[in-house]
Enzyme design. Sequence first.
Site, PDB file in Angstrom:
ATOM      1  N   THR A 157      47.014  47.436   1.266  1.00  0.00           N
ATOM      2  CA  THR A 157      46.558  48.797   1.571  1.00  0.00           C
ATOM      3  C   THR A 157      47.288  49.318   2.790  1.00  0.00           C
ATOM      4  OG1 THR A 157      44.392  48.337   0.632  1.00  0.00           O
ATOM      5  CG2 THR A 157      44.540  50.216   2.120  1.00  0.00           C
ATOM      6  N   HIS A 214      42.695  56.974  -0.534  1.00  0.00           N
ATOM      7  CA  HIS A 214      41.570  56.081  -0.217  1.00  0.00           C
ATOM      8  C   HIS A 214      40.240  56.733  -0.598  1.00  0.00           C
ATOM      9  CE1 HIS A 214      41.242  52.206   2.103  1.00  0.00           C
ATOM     10  NE2 HIS A 214      39.968  52.475   1.937  1.00  0.00           N
ATOM     11  N   TYR A 259      44.211  43.748   4.050  1.00  0.00           N
ATOM     12  CA  TYR A 259      44.396  44.568   5.241  1.00  0.00           C
ATOM     13  C   TYR A 259      45.127  43.699   6.246  1.00  0.00           C
ATOM     14  CZ  TYR A 259      41.090  48.243   3.890  1.00  0.00           C
ATOM     15  OH  TYR A 259      40.465  49.296   3.273  1.00  0.00           O
ATOM     16  N   ARG A 288      38.418  58.953   1.890  1.00  0.00           N
ATOM     17  CA  ARG A 288      37.705  58.261   2.975  1.00  0.00           C
ATOM     18  C   ARG A 288      38.537  58.170   4.243  1.00  0.00           C
ATOM     19  NH1 ARG A 288      33.630  55.098   0.699  1.00  0.00           N
ATOM     20  NH2 ARG A 288      33.842  53.273   2.025  1.00  0.00           N
ATOM     21  N   LYS A 303      49.207  50.226  -1.948  1.00  0.00           N
ATOM     22  CA  LYS A 303      48.148  51.212  -2.197  1.00  0.00           C
ATOM     23  C   LYS A 303      48.022  52.180  -1.027  1.00  0.00           C
ATOM     24  CE  LYS A 303      43.217  51.361  -3.320  1.00  0.00           C
ATOM     25  NZ  LYS A 303      42.626  51.738  -2.025  1.00  0.00           N
ATOM     26  N   SER A 328      38.354  42.891  -2.327  1.00  0.00           N
ATOM     27  CA  SER A 328      38.685  43.486  -1.027  1.00  0.00           C
ATOM     28  C   SER A 328      38.691  42.425   0.077  1.00  0.00           C
ATOM     29  CB  SER A 328      37.623  44.543  -0.704  1.00  0.00           C
ATOM     30  OG  SER A 328      37.678  44.927   0.652  1.00  0.00           O
ATOM     31  N   TYR A 363      27.716  54.273   2.189  1.00  0.00           N
ATOM     32  CA  TYR A 363      29.041  53.697   2.499  1.00  0.00           C
ATOM     33  C   TYR A 363      29.965  53.852   1.284  1.00  0.00           C
ATOM     34  CZ  TYR A 363      32.721  50.214   2.824  1.00  0.00           C
ATOM     35  OH  TYR A 363      33.941  49.588   2.789  1.00  0.00           O
TER      36      TYR A 363
END
Length: 379
Positions: free
Chosen positions: A156, A276, A130, A279, A252, A107, A25
């Site tokens: 983000t 990212h 997020y 990703r 970001k 995060s 991951y």
Amino acid sequence: MPVVTNIDDLREMARKRVARAIFEYVDCGAYTECTLRANRAEIEAIGLRQRVGIDVDRRSTKTTLLGREVAMPVALAPVGLLGLNWANGEILAARAAHNFGIPFTLSTMSICSIEDVAEGTGKPFWFQLYVMRDRGFAASLIERAKAAKCSALVLTLDLQIQGQRHRDLKNGLAVPPKLTLASALDIMTKPGWAFNVMTSKRKSFGNLEGRIPDAKSLTTLSQWIAGQFDPTLSWKDVEWVKNLWGGPLVLKGILDVEDAKIAAQSGADAIVVSNHGGRQLDGAMSSIRALPEIAAAVGDKIDVWFDGGIRSGQSLLKALALGAKAAMIGRAYVYGLGAMGEPGVRQALEVMQKELDVTMALTGLRDVRDASPAILRVS
Ligand code: GLV
């Protein structure tokens, strides 16, 4: 204990210790991983000028980020699932960053919650947001970050839809981790990881407790993201977040100069030039290729930071030379965490600072804030 001389040593140790689904991951990128590879390869292909006959005694890697002095122009990037790399990984990484003198970003998709990290460190940290479809929940995360005295919000913008990571699907990445025959065989070879993580207080998303509707129907992380993240996220919402938050705001996931120009007008304090970590949009240009044009267009209006492909102090210095005021590092410190916990994060930072310092000396630079294209060898 093997001698660690560079970030790839930490990666190798993490690969051997951490369950495959969790290590991959962290390690993997989207689809063919061509952007993931380009991030690192293109930054490493840039040449530095070897300069001599310059007094390079008394060097400094210090600078300021959002008005605060930091030991080097680096912040720990938000990375999900740290607490599944090492029990309480978010708290450990935050402590290592604080003791080193750089910021840590928690995060949204962390295992330890905002409150766990505030309590476990007693020090300010940054929070990454997020925006979810449920705006009430997004607003509550902002309120919780305020209550925890987070000193900056990192919004983000490049993951409202998730780019597919083949390895996550093949590994059946689920949170909390699911025991399948393949994962059991893998975990049998990693008893240290299993004991450490499986006996920790949390094994699922600490910030989202009570938000995962039916744990049994949550088959994979990517399905959950698809259901919860808001694909309508627009610049209007950036304003909404800014007003609710009211503190230092970092945007970001800017890779295009047109977006950078809009971001520069948004009232945010900094942008992170980022794809990212390869990703998301596979085929997007490398972050280092996008950086100079963005820095030239908006660098006098907003702080321009960078992430993508930095595994060494040499790469860090090249990004600074091309116009970044600072860089976020993700995988580089998470490998350290997976390898050794808090001392591993500290070691990753020490490795990088030492490489930065020596590289500054050999390019004739005493103050990291003076990094400019003059230290690069183009062609
Ligand atoms: C973000 O959550 C990621 O997995 O890249």
